[in-house]
Structures are given as structure tokens and as C-alpha cells.
Design an enzyme around this catalytic site. Sequence first.
Site, PDB file in Angstrom:
ATOM      1  N   GLU A 162       0.823  -1.215   0.000  1.00 31.51           N
ATOM      2  CA  GLU A 162       0.000   0.000   0.000  1.00 31.51           C
ATOM      3  C   GLU A 162       0.856   1.264   0.000  1.00 31.51           C
ATOM      4  O   GLU A 162       0.633   2.186   0.781  1.00 31.51           O
ATOM      5  CB  GLU A 162      -0.958  -0.009   1.201  1.00 31.51           C
ATOM      6  CG  GLU A 162      -1.925  -1.172   1.166  1.00 31.51           C
ATOM      7  CD  GLU A 162      -3.003  -1.138   2.227  1.00 31.51           C
ATOM      8  OE1 GLU A 162      -2.742  -0.619   3.324  1.00 31.51           O
ATOM      9  OE2 GLU A 162      -4.111  -1.627   1.951  1.00 31.51           O
ATOM     10  N   ASP A 164      -8.031  -9.054   3.933  1.00 30.42           N
ATOM     11  CA  ASP A 164      -7.816  -7.893   4.791  1.00 30.42           C
ATOM     12  C   ASP A 164      -8.884  -7.749   5.866  1.00 30.42           C
ATOM     13  O   ASP A 164      -9.769  -6.901   5.733  1.00 30.42           O
ATOM     14  CB  ASP A 164      -7.788  -6.631   3.918  1.00 30.42           C
ATOM     15  CG  ASP A 164      -7.323  -5.416   4.697  1.00 30.42           C
ATOM     16  OD1 ASP A 164      -7.033  -5.565   5.894  1.00 30.42           O
ATOM     17  OD2 ASP A 164      -7.260  -4.329   4.100  1.00 30.42           O
ATOM     18  N   GLU A 191     -12.677  -1.916  11.932  1.00 27.18           N
ATOM     19  CA  GLU A 191     -12.644  -1.249  10.621  1.00 27.18           C
ATOM     20  C   GLU A 191     -13.748  -1.748   9.688  1.00 27.18           C
ATOM     21  O   GLU A 191     -14.406  -0.959   9.023  1.00 27.18           O
ATOM     22  CB  GLU A 191     -11.270  -1.487   9.985  1.00 27.18           C
ATOM     23  CG  GLU A 191     -11.170  -0.962   8.566  1.00 27.18           C
ATOM     24  CD  GLU A 191      -9.798  -1.171   7.951  1.00 27.18           C
ATOM     25  OE1 GLU A 191      -8.909  -1.754   8.605  1.00 27.18           O
ATOM     26  OE2 GLU A 191      -9.618  -0.728   6.793  1.00 27.18           O
TER      27      GLU A 191
HETATM   28  C1  GCV Z   1      -2.545   0.551   8.403  1.00 29.55           C
HETATM   29  C2  GCV Z   1      -6.068  -2.072   5.518  1.00 29.55           C
HETATM   30  C3  GCV Z   1      -6.466  -0.788   6.194  1.00 29.55           C
HETATM   31  C4  GCV Z   1      -5.311   0.189   6.272  1.00 29.55           C
HETATM   32  C5  GCV Z   1      -4.154  -0.515   6.982  1.00 29.55           C
HETATM   33  C6  GCV Z   1      -3.779  -1.752   6.191  1.00 29.55           C
HETATM   34  C7  GCV Z   1      -2.661  -2.529   6.852  1.00 29.55           C
HETATM   35  O1  GCV Z   1      -5.841  -1.859   4.179  1.00 29.55           O
HETATM   36  O2  GCV Z   1      -7.547  -0.221   5.520  1.00 29.55           O
HETATM   37  O3  GCV Z   1      -5.732   1.317   6.977  1.00 29.55           O
HETATM   38  O4  GCV Z   1      -3.057   0.347   7.098  1.00 29.55           O
HETATM   39  O5  GCV Z   1      -4.895  -2.591   6.109  1.00 29.55           O
HETATM   40  O6  GCV Z   1      -2.975  -3.480   7.525  1.00 29.55           O
HETATM   41  O7  GCV Z   1      -1.518  -2.172   6.676  1.00 29.55           O
END
Ligand code: GCV
Length: 719
Positions: free
Chosen positions: A308, A382, A410
Amino acid sequence: MKYIVMICVLLVSVSSLASSIIEGEDGYRLWLKYDPITSASLKKKYTQQVGRFHVTGDTETMQVVRDELNYALNGMLTDATVVSQKQAGLLVVAGDQASSLAASNSLDLKSVGDEGYVIHQTNDGDASQILVLANTDVGALYGTYRLLRQLQTHQPLDGLSVSSSPDIDLRVLNHWDNLDRHVERGYAGQSIWDWHKLPDYRYQRYIDYARANASIGINGTVLNNVNADPLILTPHYLTKVKALADMFRPYGIKVYLSVKFSSPQLIGDLDTSDPLDPEVRQWWKDKVADVYQQIPDFGGFLVKANSEGQPGPGDFGRTHAEGANMLASALAPHGGTVMWRAFVYANEKNEERSKQAYSEFKPLDGKFKDNVLVQVKNGPIDFQPREPFSPLFGAMPDTPLMMEFQITMEYLGFSTHFVYLGSMYEEVLQSDTYARGEGSTVAKVIDGDLFNHNVTGMAGVANIGTDRNWTGHIILQSNWYVFGRMAWDPQVSAKTVADDWIRMTLSNDDKVVASVSDMMMKSHEVTVNTMTPLGLHHIMGAGHHYGPAPWVDSLGRADWNSVYYHRAAKDGIGFDRSESGVNAVEQYFSPLKEQLSDPATTPEKYLLWFHHLPWDYEVKSSGRTLWNELVHRYYQGAADVEEMADTWDSLEGKLDPLQFHQVQMAMDIHEKEAIWWRNACVLYFQQFSGQPIPETLPKPEKSLADYQKMSFPHAPGQG
Ligand code: GCV
């Protein structure tokens, strides 16, 4: 008539007066409330047994033990007092003296190791003592909390005999907290770390955080977000980190930091962060030495690399193992650990997202240094409301894998949904990987049993913030609690832990415990039905992940869009990850691989995760068509949330008024949002199925277009 109206007005104003101030438990004390035990006989008995206590030793940790006992016993009993060792009904001892007491009572203390404890009631009639023995001070602290739990849950002390040690070494919270106090995916206020006021201003909350963690065996905390700010490694911030480490040390908690892989360039003035470059290696060695000079028991680094948008060894043509090993070499002389995340899915790879972590990491098995753990999210994508376990568990026998669970909500309703995650964690931990034949559960992979690993770990992404009740919702405190309990003992049942938590936090009334426990135990399944039944996934609002949005189809990467995941079309719905599709099933061991390849043998909870099926496919358990089953689950989910809300309402008067009221308000939101999810998803998928919503069910009150128009630019916790 006038008279009646007047009485009504009076009644209304009296009742609104009465409700304008609700006194009670605001949730700050978590499960460590220690309120007076109301049963006079029980209180008397406990007071006789442990009201006179003695803690040997004067280290900081033993002082913490003494303070906690003093506070807790004086809260629950009458006049608890510190007395001499001989007079004590309760004796807490660590180290050599504990070994001799263990020997004279024929107790095996050696085998509980550095963090375990033995609790034992001696059999000397009136002189009978309850002993809490441990090889180390922190073991004595854990034993003390275990004993207190016995009182908090109103269990007998007679004949007590407990011997316990953790099955997992690193039991760590991961805070996704930024240095400006924004918490990524945080729904309980700001970060509890007030970086600006540290190192001088030390809130009581820091100590209460440490107490709560120690009470459930958590022994590590990663203070900052995995999307790391390189400034955390600058001297300015390290003095602040040191202040927290100093506060947590007596509670057996080590601090760890998330680091940005490109720190040598960003704060070190180097031209590269290539892990094989000698200058880069030296930079990390020096930096690590600095850290240990200030924090001699520093835990180590957590790294999100090449994921990411985060930098990583891949930027320099190096592997994850080369990156992790470079940091591991710097940490090894000081006893530090690298927790290297396997949450990767690269832009340039033309491979289905659920398969990427396995493809990238499995070939690296056995290539990591001894002080590296690879941290794997529980599912292959995820933290979805429900996922099958990640196929990496079992696939890397020569590398210790750490579990990463998400405690923060989340994808499960932020901080207004009533969802106990214990049952989900249990489902994952008890899943059979078949890596070494039947019974090779995920729990056995991560506790080191299956492949004989010496270092083991479990991480939980924290749900903690500055909200008075810490987690934004009283019930969600139980997810912090159960994470700790399962990290200590991955075999403990979700139900046992839920019951303990209810007794310690809400009520010891058996009927209340039974009602709330029942709600908690079904809450995950119910909420999955309201959002992503039958294996659907990733259909929430884009970016913030709030609310339903199965229509998202225009984001920059295919696998950021909902339509990529549900694949609804005229011919059916679901993602074909079987051999006829992207063949993600091949990453699992037989016979699971074969089981998941066939819709008839795939557990229904994962049906649409692994298969694309026609709308008239007959769902085995119910005989309904897929369309009718989908509609049924969405409606049933919303109805079940309503029923949970009714159950909660029925507890009015039996719970603390403020706790009751807080959960009731959140339940109302949960109810509304379950209906919103149901309506939006059913209307959206109906476009493809072309089939009706059965007449007997309530019609969605808005049109699909109305639901699609809803927007939440300021939803909390954004990345
Ligand atoms: C901290 C998901 C979440 C992100 C998070 C990522 C990760 O994509 O939406 O906010 O980033 O996981 O675990 O690194």
C-alpha cells in the site's frame, strides 16, 4: 381533563429531570472494577481467606502487585490489610523464595517458566494460606490478576490449584496511531499517546492501560502506526518513547516501534535504503544502539514494507527476507525482534489479491534470521467480517509465523456495532490447515507446536483511544480482553472468556450473564449476515469502509473495488477461486483444497468467497435458491440485531444505568445500520438476479439510487 394533563406534564418533566443525569459506570475502569462484593457471606469468606495479605520483595513490579492487591481487595472486601508473611492468608512470592515454597508444598514451579505462575491453597486447617508463586516478578503479577479474577467472578478459593503459563511468547498490541494523534482505523477518539506532552506529562491513563494489559497477559505494545512516520526514530521522539517504556516496564510490557524502511534516506541523509548497502546497515546498527541505550529492554521493530505504497526492500531489488534480516542483524546483539508483515499486494503483480502474500512469502520460507517473525493477517485479504484463514498458516514450516488479528472494527461497524470477536478468533485458531495431517490447527502453527518453533507471537490491532470508555463502546472492551486471553492460551474457549468478561465488567447475576453471553456469542455471525453473508467480502464504502457500497467500481486499482470481489452479474454472484477460476484453493493443503474446490463441500460461510454460482443454485442447508438465501440472510441478520436490542432492553434495571444506556444507544445505531446494509445490498444485487424480494418481507424504504448517493467524507478513522 386539565388535571390529567397537568399530571402528565409533571410526570414528563420529572422523568426527563431524572434522566438528564445518569450516574454510574462510564467504562473507564474496564474489567478491573473491584466493586464491593454484595453477598455478605461471600464477602466474609473471601475476607477471611485473603483479606490479610503479604507480598514479598520490593522491586517495582512487586510494588505494583502490592498496590493492585491493596486497591482490589479493599474495593471488593472489607478492610484488607498488609500483614507479615506468617499472618497472611494470601502470600505472593517470586524467585528463589517461591521455589523453596513450591518445593515444600510439592508444587512444580519450574515448568511454568518466566511468565507463568502457580496458585495453590495449602492444606493447614486454620493456618491454610493461598500461595501465588512465580519464578519472576512479572509471573507473580500475572498470578495476582488471575487470583483476583477468581474473586471478581465470584468463584470459590477453596482447594484452588492453578498452574498456568503462556503458550505464546509475544502477545502484542499494534497501535495504528499517528504522531499527530489520529488513529488510522480508530473509532474511540484520539491516540492515547499524547506525544506533544511526553515525556514530562504522564497521564494516569498510561498506567491504567498497563494494568489492563498486564491483567490479561499482554506483554508488548507497538506504539505507532505501521504506515510509519520516520520521525519516531529521531532523538526528540525517542525520549518520549523511553518515558512510556519506563512506565510500562513494571507491568512486564515492552515497547516496540513501527519503522519506515526508507528511514536512512528520510532522517539519515543517506542516498539509499538498500538493505545490502554497508552504509545503510551501519545506519540501522547505530540507530538501534541509540534506542537500546535509552530503552535497554526495547522489544524491536514492526515493518510494513512494499505494501500500500510503503517503501521496502523491493524498491532496491531485494527480497522481504533481505530487508528483514538487515534489521534483524542490527537488533540481534540487543535481543530485539523483527515482526515483518506479510500483508502485501503489489500494484505491478498481475495476480489475484488473495494469493499474493502466499506467492511472495512461501518461497522465502527458512530464509529469515532467527529473530524474525513473519506477521500474517488472519485471512488472505484484509480483516473482512469473515474470511477463511490465510493459507500461509501451515505453508512456512521453517519460519515462525505470528497471527495478526484486528481488534478495532474497521470492517465490522466501527464502534457502534455489538460484535464480540472471541468467536471469530476461535473460528480462525481452530481451523485445520492439514499441514501435518488432521489436527494441524492454526493455533498449533502459531503457538510453535506444529513445527517446533521457539519464538511465537500474536498481534492485535488495538481498538483503544481517548474515549472515556477506551473502546468507544463498552461491549468492544471485551475484544481487547479476549485478544489478551487467547494470546495467552489460544485454546481457551470464546464462551469462557465472554462469561468472565461479563462477570468482571457488567454483572455477576447468572441470568444477566447468560443473556449477555448469548448475545455476544451470536453477535459475530449475526453481523456477518447483515453485511457480508455467505462469503461475500469487501463491499463496504470506499476508503473509510463505512456502510454498504457493493456498487464501487471506479477506483484506480481493480482490487480496491467492490465489484472485483462480489462479481455479481446476470449469471450469478461470487468469486471463483476454485480450479476453474483463479485457483486460490491450490494454496491450501489436501483434503481442504478439494473440499474448497467444490461448492457442495465448501462450508456455506465461505461459499461466495470460493465460488461464482448461479442465482438459482440450491443452497444445501436450507434448500433455498442462492438469491432467496442471500435475501433471507440479510433480512434474518437485521431481525437478529433487532432481537439483540430487545434482549438488551430487557436488562434495564439489572445493569449499571450508564453502562446500560451507552450500549442501548449503540444498539439503536446497530439496528438502523443493519437495515441500511440489508436494503442497499438486496436492492443492488437484485439488479443482477432480476428476482423479487419475497412479498412477506418489508420493502426497502429508499431506492437504490438514494443509498448510492449517501456520502460520508468525514467518517472517522480514515487512512
Ligand atoms: C494501516 C487495511 C487498512 C489500512 C491498513 C492496512 C494494513 O488496508 O484499511 O488502513 O493500514 O490494512 O494493515 O496495513
